[in-house]
Design an enzyme around this catalytic site. Sequence first.
Site, PDB file in Angstrom:
ATOM      1  N   SER A 252       0.844  -0.952  -0.155  1.00  0.00           N
ATOM      2  CA  SER A 252      -0.178  -0.445   0.061  1.00  0.00           C
ATOM      3  C   SER A 252       0.815   1.104  -0.005  1.00  0.00           C
ATOM      4  O   SER A 252       1.895   1.117  -0.109  1.00  0.00           O
ATOM      5  CB  SER A 252      -0.385  -0.252   1.065  1.00  0.00           C
ATOM      6  OG  SER A 252      -0.224   0.717   2.027  1.00  0.00           O
ATOM      7  N   LYS A 253      -0.160   2.545  -0.084  1.00  0.00           N
ATOM      8  CA  LYS A 253       1.589   3.337  -0.303  1.00  0.00           C
ATOM      9  C   LYS A 253       1.781   4.011   0.979  1.00  0.00           C
ATOM     10  O   LYS A 253       2.777   4.756   0.894  1.00  0.00           O
ATOM     11  CB  LYS A 253       0.161   4.828  -0.865  1.00  0.00           C
ATOM     12  CG  LYS A 253      -0.228   4.701  -1.708  1.00  0.00           C
ATOM     13  CD  LYS A 253      -1.109   5.686  -1.879  1.00  0.00           C
ATOM     14  CE  LYS A 253      -1.920   6.278  -3.629  1.00  0.00           C
ATOM     15  NZ  LYS A 253      -3.118   6.891  -3.627  1.00  0.00           N
ATOM     16  N   ARG A 254       1.159   3.798   1.809  1.00  0.00           N
ATOM     17  CA  ARG A 254       2.534   3.886   3.435  1.00  0.00           C
ATOM     18  C   ARG A 254       4.088   3.265   2.851  1.00  0.00           C
ATOM     19  O   ARG A 254       4.867   3.042   3.507  1.00  0.00           O
ATOM     20  CB  ARG A 254       2.231   3.255   4.037  1.00  0.00           C
ATOM     21  CG  ARG A 254       1.717   1.644   5.116  1.00  0.00           C
ATOM     22  CD  ARG A 254       0.632   1.684   5.822  1.00  0.00           C
ATOM     23  NE  ARG A 254       0.435   0.157   6.339  1.00  0.00           N
ATOM     24  CZ  ARG A 254       1.169  -0.835   6.364  1.00  0.00           C
ATOM     25  NH1 ARG A 254       2.466  -0.835   7.128  1.00  0.00           N
ATOM     26  NH2 ARG A 254       1.009  -2.121   6.499  1.00  0.00           N
ATOM     27  N   HIS A 255       3.920   2.324   2.095  1.00  0.00           N
ATOM     28  CA  HIS A 255       4.891   1.274   2.005  1.00  0.00           C
ATOM     29  C   HIS A 255       6.130   2.197   0.527  1.00  0.00           C
ATOM     30  O   HIS A 255       7.022   2.069   0.567  1.00  0.00           O
ATOM     31  CB  HIS A 255       5.011   0.179   1.471  1.00  0.00           C
ATOM     32  CG  HIS A 255       4.258  -0.950   2.151  1.00  0.00           C
ATOM     33  ND1 HIS A 255       3.305  -1.280   2.384  1.00  0.00           N
ATOM     34  CD2 HIS A 255       4.832  -1.544   3.608  1.00  0.00           C
ATOM     35  CE1 HIS A 255       2.476  -2.251   3.220  1.00  0.00           C
ATOM     36  NE2 HIS A 255       3.307  -1.940   4.046  1.00  0.00           N
TER      37      HIS A 255
END
Length: 482
Positions: A252-255
């Site tokens: 996801s975007k947090r990665h």
Amino acid sequence: MEDIRVRIAPSPSGNLHIGTARTALFNYLYAKKTGGKFVLRIEDTDLERSNQEYTQNIFDSLKALGLQWDEGPDVGGEYGPYYQSERFDIYPKYAQILIDKGYAYECFCTPEELEAEKQEAMQNHRAYVYSRKCMNLSEEEKAELRAKGVKPSIRFKVEHKELIFNDLVKGELKFDTNLIGDFVIMKSNGTPTYNFAVVIDDMLMKISHIIRGEDHISNTPKQILIYEALGAEVPKFGHLGMILAPDRSKLSKRHGATAVSDFVKQGYLTDALINFVALLGWAPSDGVEIKNVEDIAKDFRIHDVSSSNSIFEYDKLNWMNGQYIKKMDISKLTDMVIPFLSKYADEVSKMSRENLEKMVEITREPITTLNQMEYDCAYFFNKDVDYTEGMETLKKPEAKTVLNRILELADGWDFNSDEDIHEKLADFRTEFKEKHNIKPKETMWAVRAAITGRTKGADMAKTMTILGKDVCIYRIKKALEI
Ligand code: GLU
């Protein structure tokens, strides 16, 4: 041999995800390898979530990755339309065929009634499947409900059996269809559900192989049952393992970036991206990982694709991107770097093309993503440099000696010649070694810190010729004032 036709069927509810790019690639590779056709269909039936910008992003991203489709919305083809939203009139006809053959029925249950059924199942610790309450409604009962204004949905009547299919990637898979309730194929508003539309489209588009993510495995038995009910040939299915983040959770975007266009914005080259994505579940037979799509296609076999999940290692992608940056044609690379230097747009526009290319050539070595160029090239642009990084070097007592001496000499050097500056710097280092016993690298640290403000960076002689005599002398004087 049958005609091989594969497809990618993204829903335009977001920018093209890197996982979808991998699915597209594996379909593309399979088509290339077998001489088949690669079809693009836009599944935009969810009109609320779909939008034209995302559709455009899907086109642009697939093209940038080199995954050109043979048939699709813009290029056309024999089996269009390729936008699902333009196919709304097709589905009711097939739903009616299923009703006529006894494979589907109208359901008048309200959302409240269905919710009550679900609650009851939950309280009794049963897995919920639809009760089939509406399966045997008489024509009169249906007419009555209709007269009351209740609009029916259409449910597929699931045949209870053990369903077995041979997945191209996962091998034999078995399902107990008792666990699948009669599912809705047409909603009460007259639009098809995903499971129905996808079958009708794949069938009419003569798709022979469906290669997609394993998140769709639970849909496959439902889809096979519909093919069977329609008397259509069931395509072959291949389900790819998921792509997980390094911490093994869903990517996801947090990665980091997840959309292809976001990777590009960060300075990843599409050639590197597609090469990297190919290695998520597939490995080259000769062990050579850096390969273009054409060579990958020659070596690709769907049966070799791993059925397990793959980890998206950003570090490995960075390494690979660096390899592509190092090897890239310098003129092409310069074109790609320019947008990343927008902060210095004015000065970039004043620089000669020759110097720009030279700057890119000498700074690209340690770069893994193009957005690093903004920092790494900063000292080529402003007359004044930031001495934060080089401060410690400049404060050393020998730095003053080095800088005073280079100031005396540099005026006589030919800044139009890399070779000349290179030689002069070599002599300069030798002089300091012999006269002052200062190590050559220490001499150069002082010069670099004065001219670039940095402790490391590109080839010094070439940096100096790009900057020119005036700027170099100006900066050496500035550094001496510290
Ligand atoms: N529109 C579906 C998706 O994006 C397609 C799934 C499929 O390949 O059948 O997930």
